[in-house]
Write an enzyme that holds these catalytic residues in place. Sequence first.
Site, PDB file in Angstrom:
ATOM      1  N   SER A 111       0.822  -1.198   0.000  1.00 28.24           N
ATOM      2  CA  SER A 111       0.000   0.000   0.000  1.00 28.24           C
ATOM      3  C   SER A 111       0.866   1.262   0.000  1.00 28.24           C
ATOM      4  O   SER A 111       1.634   1.475  -0.933  1.00 28.24           O
ATOM      5  CB  SER A 111      -0.959  -0.042   1.197  1.00 28.24           C
ATOM      6  OG  SER A 111      -2.052   0.814   1.009  1.00 28.24           O
ATOM      7  N   ASP A 232     -10.304  -5.592  -4.778  1.00 25.25           N
ATOM      8  CA  ASP A 232      -9.807  -4.799  -3.659  1.00 25.25           C
ATOM      9  C   ASP A 232     -10.608  -3.500  -3.637  1.00 25.25           C
ATOM     10  O   ASP A 232     -10.524  -2.702  -4.568  1.00 25.25           O
ATOM     11  CB  ASP A 232      -8.305  -4.529  -3.856  1.00 25.25           C
ATOM     12  CG  ASP A 232      -7.673  -3.706  -2.745  1.00 25.25           C
ATOM     13  OD1 ASP A 232      -8.418  -3.125  -1.933  1.00 25.25           O
ATOM     14  OD2 ASP A 232      -6.433  -3.638  -2.696  1.00 25.25           O
ATOM     15  N   HIS A 261      -7.560  -6.028   0.626  1.00 21.58           N
ATOM     16  CA  HIS A 261      -6.382  -5.180   0.507  1.00 21.58           C
ATOM     17  C   HIS A 261      -5.180  -5.718   1.291  1.00 21.58           C
ATOM     18  O   HIS A 261      -4.088  -5.168   1.177  1.00 21.58           O
ATOM     19  CB  HIS A 261      -6.735  -3.767   1.003  1.00 21.58           C
ATOM     20  CG  HIS A 261      -5.704  -2.734   0.703  1.00 21.58           C
ATOM     21  ND1 HIS A 261      -5.249  -2.465  -0.578  1.00 21.58           N
ATOM     22  CD2 HIS A 261      -5.010  -1.892   1.525  1.00 21.58           C
ATOM     23  CE1 HIS A 261      -4.337  -1.502  -0.529  1.00 21.58           C
ATOM     24  NE2 HIS A 261      -4.176  -1.140   0.722  1.00 21.58           N
TER      25      HIS A 261
END
Length: 281
Positions: A111, A232, A261
């Site tokens: 991320s 996601d 995620h």
Amino acid sequence: MGGTGKGVGSAAADGVGSTLLEILNVKVVGSGDKVVVLSHGFGTDQSAWNRIVPFLQRDHRIVLYDLVCAGSVNPDHFDFRRYTTLDAYVDDLLLILDTLRINRCFFVGHSVSAMIGILATIRRPDLFLKLILLGASPRFLNDWEYHGGFEQAKIERVLGAMEANYDAWVRGFAPLSVGADVPAAVREFSRTLFNMRPDISLFVSRTIFNSDLRGVLCLVRVPCCIVQTARDDTVPLSVVSYLKAHLGGRTTVEILNTEGHLPHLSAPALLAPVLRRALSR
């Protein structure tokens, strides 16, 4: 490939680096010539990699650390004036590598850490053999030519909910973000979110939502592997296509047959072989 033996460096720089290693709970585990840095995303800490490390540590030396915003780091070390952009997190990463005398490594970033890795490799391409970008997004906000997954109004609602009642927000956000029906992963993500001080969590969320790295993707010259789940809610597949088209280095894509995620929490047995394959090339 990398090493922790003494090299040339000023005592002052060594002192600052050593302090940072302590503050960010830096650990080096495993053995082997290949060095792999595992960098976690927002709302987690290095424990997010606990189910992945056993798959890698036999033939890799693994560097683990906590982002300064993580709940596992003393919040007194979070400087609201310094961490207004991702560049300060890049400074931390590069100082860790220099202090450990690592001169070549693979970088796995989840991320926001995927973006930290991108910025780091633009600044110091010599340090990185390959970037593995897990759930990466250069921009979360939609605009007329780009679908990042969030309208401005939705972002404001998320931030407002965090500010109004952080506990309630975590209880709603954690299962949504994990996506897959894995209660243990939801509990684990909730735990690390609750560990964050709410004002730091809100501040970092704003920083991430305000970031736009689309313009620098072309400056990446090292090979990249984008790893993404099939569904996601945080990062749509259109972002994967955008990254593939705009990253400057040779780029491959791996789509995991799961959702959510945080596949390192919810589907480690699915993710680990993909990481091993990416690290072997």
